[in-house]
Write a protein that holds these residues in place. Structure first.
Motif, PDB file in Angstrom:
ATOM      1  N   GLN A   1       0.830  -1.202   0.000  1.00  0.00           N
ATOM      2  CA  GLN A   1       0.000   0.000   0.000  1.00  0.00           C
ATOM      3  C   GLN A   1       0.870   1.260   0.000  1.00  0.00           C
ATOM      4  N   ASP A   2       2.006   1.221   0.694  1.00  0.00           N
ATOM      5  CA  ASP A   2       2.968   2.324   0.617  1.00  0.00           C
ATOM      6  C   ASP A   2       3.435   2.519  -0.819  1.00  0.00           C
ATOM      7  N   VAL A   3       3.741   1.412  -1.474  1.00  0.00           N
ATOM      8  CA  VAL A   3       4.216   1.466  -2.858  1.00  0.00           C
ATOM      9  C   VAL A   3       3.151   2.069  -3.766  1.00  0.00           C
ATOM     10  N   ARG A   4       1.914   1.704  -3.556  1.00  0.00           N
ATOM     11  CA  ARG A   4       0.831   2.287  -4.368  1.00  0.00           C
ATOM     12  C   ARG A   4       0.743   3.796  -4.167  1.00  0.00           C
ATOM     13  N   ALA A   5       0.958   4.262  -2.941  1.00  0.00           N
ATOM     14  CA  ALA A   5       0.929   5.704  -2.682  1.00  0.00           C
ATOM     15  C   ALA A   5       2.049   6.410  -3.437  1.00  0.00           C
ATOM     16  N   LEU A   6       3.212   5.789  -3.510  1.00  0.00           N
ATOM     17  CA  LEU A   6       4.324   6.372  -4.265  1.00  0.00           C
ATOM     18  C   LEU A   6       4.009   6.404  -5.759  1.00  0.00           C
ATOM     19  N   LEU A   7       3.428   5.328  -6.263  1.00  0.00           N
ATOM     20  CA  LEU A   7       3.059   5.269  -7.680  1.00  0.00           C
ATOM     21  C   LEU A   7       2.015   6.335  -8.008  1.00  0.00           C
ATOM     22  N   ASP A   8       1.035   6.509  -7.118  1.00  0.00           N
ATOM     23  CA  ASP A   8      -0.009   7.524  -7.330  1.00  0.00           C
ATOM     24  C   ASP A   8       0.588   8.929  -7.364  1.00  0.00           C
ATOM     25  N   ALA A   9       1.715   9.114  -6.678  1.00  0.00           N
ATOM     26  CA  ALA A   9       2.374  10.420  -6.649  1.00  0.00           C
ATOM     27  C   ALA A   9       3.283  10.622  -7.857  1.00  0.00           C
TER      28      ALA A   9
END
Length: 269
Positions: A123-131
């Motif tokens: 989920q952390d990784v998804r937040a980085l991708l979304d950014a």
């Protein structure tokens, strides 16, 4: 070409342009060299001028892997006090504030310490991708959710930490880090996977030749499936309606049975 397929392709490409790109280094088991391969790739990109930072990388004391950290910017980890111990986690806010072109985040299936913004590292990784930040990460095949039942039956080990297959569906690139069971067992005996005491425990449980052979086969199959899915998307977008494929077509029927979850995983595979 199918207009709907063309529109879907344009929308997918636009979404990719906005989001970061995800690359996964997939292996059959710990010790095959995923983190080493990821760091080697990061060093090559850094030499080409790419802005790379280490969000979180676990070297597990391996000297060869630690050498590859040299010259790479490291984002300090977040310290978490839990039950009298100090845990270290990815500092998501610091990576987002730094906004690198590429962040390295090891061990995608990791469960974060209590009090973290997200429960799971994926989920952390998804937040980085979304950014809009590209992410390179590592994953062992036993942590893929749809393979949970197969791994349990084949190895006798119930894996608790899993990554949803939807995360793998978002991957832009996947690279298999392959090693034969005999070569991996030799690395284990040489102390290149775990420290001696942990290595002895692993050799009598998970790290058995048959288990490693099964996991290697699962890793090879999973990569082949992801490659085939990308090929299907590209051909459909180009208007080819009859897709040549070696895959079977399945219909799964589920109900209130306790075996329904297993059926869904089997159908997804």
């Amino acid at each position: 070409p199918d207009p709907d397929a063309l529109l879907a392709a344009v929308q997918r490409d636009a979404a990719r342009a906005r989001r970061g790109r995800l690359k996964i280094w997939l292996g059959a088991a710990p010790g095959v060299g995923k983190t080493f391969a990821m760091l080697s790739g990061a060093q090559r990109l850094r030499s080409q001028g790419v802005d790379v930072v280490l969000g979180l990388v676990e070297t597990h004391g391996r000297v060869e892997t630690q050498r590859l950290l040299e010259g790479l910017e490291v984002i300090p980890r977040r310290l978490v006090e839990y039950r009298g111990a100090t845990l270290t986690e990815l500092d998501l806010d610091k990576v987002l504030a730094r906004r690198p072109a590429l962040a390295l985040v090891d061990e995608l299936a990791h469960t974060n310490a209590p009090g973290s913004r997200f429960e799971k590292r994926w989920q952390d990784v998804r937040a980085l991708l979304d950014a809009g930040i590209d992410v390179h990460t590592t994953l062992n095949v036993q942590h893929v959710e749809s393979l949970n039942d197969v791994v349990s039956r084949a190895t006798g080990v119930q894996v608790r930490e899993t990554v949803p297959d939807a995360v793998l569906d978002e991957v832009e690139e996947i690279e298999l880090v392959d090693l034969t069971p005999d070569a991996l067992l030799e690395r284990l005996r040489a102390g290149k996977v775990y420290l001696p005491e942990a290595a002895r425990a692993a050799a009598t449980s998970f790290f058995q030749r048959n288990n490693l052979a099964v996991l290697r086969e699962l890793a090879l199959r999973k990569v082949a499936q992801l490659v085939d899915r990308r090929r299907r998307e590209d051909r459909h977008a180009g208007g080819e309606r009859r897709l040549r494929t070696a895959s079977e077509r399945l219909l799964v029927c589920v109900g209130p049975s306790p075996f329904s979850a297993r059926l869904v995983r089997a159908a997804h595979r």
